[in-house]
Design an enzyme around this catalytic site. Structure first.
Site, PDB file in Angstrom:
ATOM      1  N   CYS A   3      78.327 -42.167   8.043  1.00 46.85           N
ATOM      2  CA  CYS A   3      77.531 -41.256   8.862  1.00 46.85           C
ATOM      3  C   CYS A   3      78.473 -40.449   9.738  1.00 46.85           C
ATOM      4  O   CYS A   3      79.351 -40.999  10.390  1.00 46.85           O
ATOM      5  CB  CYS A   3      76.576 -42.044   9.748  1.00 46.85           C
ATOM      6  N   CYS A  52      78.611 -41.525  13.426  1.00 44.28           N
ATOM      7  CA  CYS A  52      78.887 -42.949  13.691  1.00 44.28           C
ATOM      8  C   CYS A  52      79.565 -43.185  15.033  1.00 44.28           C
ATOM      9  O   CYS A  52      80.536 -42.536  15.389  1.00 44.28           O
ATOM     10  CB  CYS A  52      79.770 -43.514  12.586  1.00 44.28           C
ATOM     11  N   ARG A  91      80.293 -58.682  25.261  1.00 45.97           N
ATOM     12  CA  ARG A  91      79.978 -57.860  26.428  1.00 45.97           C
ATOM     13  C   ARG A  91      78.972 -58.558  27.327  1.00 45.97           C
ATOM     14  O   ARG A  91      79.110 -58.591  28.525  1.00 45.97           O
ATOM     15  CB  ARG A  91      79.441 -56.504  25.957  1.00 45.97           C
ATOM     16  N   TYR A  92      77.925 -59.091  26.728  1.00 43.67           N
ATOM     17  CA  TYR A  92      76.895 -59.815  27.484  1.00 43.67           C
ATOM     18  C   TYR A  92      77.214 -61.307  27.400  1.00 43.67           C
ATOM     19  O   TYR A  92      77.833 -61.750  26.446  1.00 43.67           O
ATOM     20  CB  TYR A  92      75.525 -59.565  26.853  1.00 43.67           C
ATOM     21  N   ARG A 138      75.532 -63.102  23.957  1.00 46.90           N
ATOM     22  CA  ARG A 138      75.546 -62.583  22.589  1.00 46.90           C
ATOM     23  C   ARG A 138      76.835 -61.845  22.276  1.00 46.90           C
ATOM     24  O   ARG A 138      77.443 -61.261  23.173  1.00 46.90           O
ATOM     25  CB  ARG A 138      74.321 -61.707  22.293  1.00 46.90           C
ATOM     26  N   ARG A 194      81.212 -45.774  15.687  1.00 46.23           N
ATOM     27  CA  ARG A 194      82.488 -46.465  15.405  1.00 46.23           C
ATOM     28  C   ARG A 194      83.317 -45.678  14.400  1.00 46.23           C
ATOM     29  O   ARG A 194      84.026 -46.243  13.580  1.00 46.23           O
ATOM     30  CB  ARG A 194      82.242 -47.883  14.898  1.00 46.23           C
ATOM     31  N   ASP A 254      74.078 -46.351  26.300  1.00 45.01           N
ATOM     32  CA  ASP A 254      75.110 -47.385  26.375  1.00 45.01           C
ATOM     33  C   ASP A 254      76.143 -46.881  27.379  1.00 45.01           C
ATOM     34  O   ASP A 254      76.696 -45.791  27.210  1.00 45.01           O
ATOM     35  CB  ASP A 254      75.729 -47.593  24.987  1.00 45.01           C
ATOM     36  N   CYS A 278      80.834 -48.977   4.627  1.00 43.16           N
ATOM     37  CA  CYS A 278      79.409 -48.655   4.667  1.00 43.16           C
ATOM     38  C   CYS A 278      79.006 -47.989   3.355  1.00 43.16           C
ATOM     39  O   CYS A 278      79.847 -47.476   2.622  1.00 43.16           O
ATOM     40  CB  CYS A 278      79.098 -47.702   5.815  1.00 43.16           C
ATOM     41  N   LYS A 299      73.932 -51.670  27.714  1.00 42.88           N
ATOM     42  CA  LYS A 299      72.869 -50.684  27.492  1.00 42.88           C
ATOM     43  C   LYS A 299      71.810 -50.778  28.582  1.00 42.88           C
ATOM     44  O   LYS A 299      71.487 -51.864  29.034  1.00 42.88           O
ATOM     45  CB  LYS A 299      72.179 -50.951  26.155  1.00 42.88           C
ATOM     46  N   ASP A 317      76.132 -41.656  21.761  1.00 37.53           N
ATOM     47  CA  ASP A 317      77.236 -41.989  22.674  1.00 37.53           C
ATOM     48  C   ASP A 317      78.272 -40.854  22.717  1.00 37.53           C
ATOM     49  O   ASP A 317      78.410 -40.101  21.758  1.00 37.53           O
ATOM     50  CB  ASP A 317      77.928 -43.263  22.187  1.00 37.53           C
TER      51      ASP A 317
HETATM   52  C1  LIG Z   1      73.945 -53.424  21.751  1.00 38.93           C
HETATM   53  C2  LIG Z   1      74.848 -54.548  21.923  1.00 38.93           C
HETATM   54  C3  LIG Z   1      74.397 -55.880  21.905  1.00 38.93           C
HETATM   55  C4  LIG Z   1      72.954 -56.251  21.640  1.00 38.93           C
HETATM   56  O1  LIG Z   1      72.109 -55.776  22.593  1.00 38.93           O
HETATM   57  P1  LIG Z   1      70.568 -56.159  22.531  1.00 38.93           P
HETATM   58  O2  LIG Z   1      70.001 -55.378  23.659  1.00 38.93           O
HETATM   59  O3  LIG Z   1      70.471 -57.642  22.718  1.00 38.93           O
HETATM   60  O4  LIG Z   1      70.049 -55.746  21.190  1.00 38.93           O
HETATM   61  C5  LIG Z   1      75.302 -56.876  22.125  1.00 38.93           C
HETATM   62  N1  LIG Z   1      76.592 -56.613  22.348  1.00 38.93           N
HETATM   63  C6  LIG Z   1      77.063 -55.367  22.373  1.00 38.93           C
HETATM   64  C7  LIG Z   1      78.504 -55.145  22.600  1.00 38.93           C
HETATM   65  C8  LIG Z   1      76.214 -54.286  22.160  1.00 38.93           C
HETATM   66  O5  LIG Z   1      76.697 -53.043  22.151  1.00 38.93           O
END
Ligand SMILES: *Cc1c(COP(=O)(O)O)cnc(C)c1O
Length: 354
Positions: free
Chosen positions: A117, A120, A100-101, A104, A122, A317, A113, A324, A280
Site C-alpha cells: 500500500c 503504509c 508501547r502499552y 499488549r 510502515r 496515533d 504483504c 492512540k 499518520d
Molecule cells: C495500535 C497499537 C496497539 C493496539 O491498540 P488497541 O487499541 O488495543 O487495538 C498496541 N500496540 C501498539 C504499538 C499499537 O500501535
C-alpha cells in the site's frame, strides 16, 4: 477498457503472488504510466500488485489504483514527516516487537504483504531486506514469555498471513503456550487484498488458538467483493471475531457517503468496524493525509445513519510513542450546574437535565 486477466480463480495464492506486478515494465503493459517516475518511487518503496487486487481496479486513478500504484508524491520531502513518527523503533525491546502499552505488544512476524500500500504507515520497512528471521521471531517469543504483563499479542507486519500455514502455526502454538498471554490478535489485509489465501484449512488451524481475533484493513467499498465476503465468512465460521481498521485517505474514502457505504457493507460480511485511523505523519504519505475536521465530519455523518455496531472509533496515533487516542465530534455545547446543552447528529440542540 483495462487489459486485466481475471481468470485467476483457480490458482493457488502462492501462484497469484508470484504473478504480482513488481516492476514498472510490467505495469506499463497494463496502464499508461511514466516508467522512469514509477521506477524512482519503487526503488525506494517497493511495489507489489497481485492479480486479484489489480482486477479490482476499475479505471486508472480510482480509489484502488491510488492505494497501490507508485506516485512521485511519495518522494516529496517535508521536515515534519518522519520515517518512524510513532517512535516504534525506540519502543522495541527486541527487533520487530513494539511494547508501547503495558498489557499488549505488536509482534511483526513478516515484512511481506500481498500488495504494498502506498499509504503504509510502515513503508520504511515493508518489502525490504530480511527484517524478519527465525532469530527475530525467537527473540520476540522469548520477550513475551519473560514479560508477565503481556496479556495480548498482536501479530502484525507486513502481513502475518503471508507466512505459510506451518510457520504461522508454530508461532501461534509457542505464543499460546505462554500462560499469561490471554488473547491473540492477527492484523492483516489478506482477506481484502488476497482473499484466496483464506480457506478452510487456514481457518481451522487459526481456530485452534482461540481466543483469537482478527482485524482487517478495508478502505473502500470496491474491496468488498464476493471473494472477500467468502474469506470473511470462512474466518467468522471458525469463530474468529472480525474487525476492520480503515485508514482515512484523501481521494480514496474521505467522503461521508463512501465511508457510510463501506461500514454498511462491512457489517454485511460480518466484519465489525473497529478503528478509522487518521493517516499518520509518515514520510512518503503526505498526499494521503486529510484534515482532522474531515474525519470528524465523517464521524458525525455515521452516527445516526448507521447501526451503532458499525460506527468505528476515529483514532490518531500520537507521535513519539504516546499511543492512540479517539477523536469525537463535539456533542457537548455547555455544561451547567443543572443541565447539559448538547447537539445531536443532525445538529439540533437539546437541553439534558442533570
Ligand atoms: C495500535 C497499537 C496497539 C493496539 O491498540 P488497541 O487499541 O488495543 O487495538 C498496541 N500496540 C501498539 C504499538 C499499537 O500501535
Amino acid at each position: 477498457m483495462l487489459k486485466i486477466d481475471t481468470s485467476h480463480h483457480n490458482e493457488s495464492w502462492q501462484d497469484l503472488l508470484a504473478e504480482s506486478i513488481v516492476t514498472p515494465e510490467f505495469l506499463s503493459g497494463i496502464f499508461v504510466i511514466d516508467k522512469k517516475a514509477v521506477k524512482r518511487v519503487a526503488d525506494k518503496y517497493p511495489m507489489r500488485i497481485n492479480p486479484y487486487f489489480l482486477s479490482l481496479i476499475r479505471t486508472p486513478g480510482d480509489p484502488l489504483w491510488k492505494q497501490v500504484i507508485p506516485d512521485t508524491a511519495e518522494l516529496d520531502q517535508e521536515i515534519f514527516l518522519k520515517p518512524d513518527p510513532l517512535g516504534e523503533e525506540p519502543q522495541s525491546p527486541v527487533p520487530n516487537l513494539i511494547h508501547r502499552y503495558p498489557d499488549r505488544v505488536v509482534f511483526m512476524v513478516s515484512n511481506q504483504c500481498a500488495v504494498y500500500c502506498r499509504h503504509c504507515m510502515r513503508k520504511r520497512r515493508v518489502g525490504q531486506g530480511d527484517m524478519v528471521s527465525q532469530n527475530t521471531i525467537d527473540q520476540g517469543i522469548a520477550y513475551i514469555r519473560s514479560t508477565k504483563a503481556v496479556r495480548d499479542v498482536i501479530l502484525s507486519g507486513g502481513d502475518p498471513l503471508m507466512l505459510g500455514n506451518d510457520r504461522l502455526e508454530n508461532i501461534l502454538s509457542e505464543i499460546r503456550n505462554i500462560s499469561h498471554v490471554r488473547i491473540i490478535r492477527i492484523h492483516t489485509r489478506i482477506p481484502c487484498a488476497l482473499p484466496g489465501r483464506v480457506d478452510d484449512v487456514l481457518a481451522a488451524m487459526l481456530g485452534r488458538f482461540h481466543p483469537l481475533y482478527m482485524n482487517i484493513q478495508f478502505n473502500h467499498p470496491h474491496e468488498i467483493t464476493r471473494e472477500a465476503a467468502a474469506a470473511c465468512a470462512t474466518l467468522a465460521d471458525a469463530g474468529i471475531p472480525l474487525g476492520s481498521q480503515t485508514v482515512l485517505l484523501k481521494g480514496i474514502n474521505d467522503n461521508p457517503e463512501v465511508m457510510l457505504n463501506l461500514m454498511q457493507r462491512l457489517l454485511q460480511i460480518r466484519v465489525r468496524p473497529y478503528y478509522l485511523h487518521h493517516a499518520d505523519p509518515v514520510e512518503g504519505t503526505r498526499h494521503f493525509r486529510t484534515a482532522v475536521e474531515t474525519g470528524l465530519k465523517i464521524m458525525r455523518h455515521l452516527r445516526g445513519r448507521l447501526s451503532g455496531i458499525g460506527v468505528p472509533q476515529y483514532m490518531i496515533d500520537l507521535p513519539g510513542g504516546g499511543g492512540k487516542i479517539p477523536l469525537l465530534p463535539e456533542y457537548i455545547l455547555e455544561t451547567g450546574p443543572r443541565t447539559l446543552k448538547v447537539k445531536n447528529f443532525e445538529g439540533e440542540v437539546f437541553t439534558y437535565p442533570l
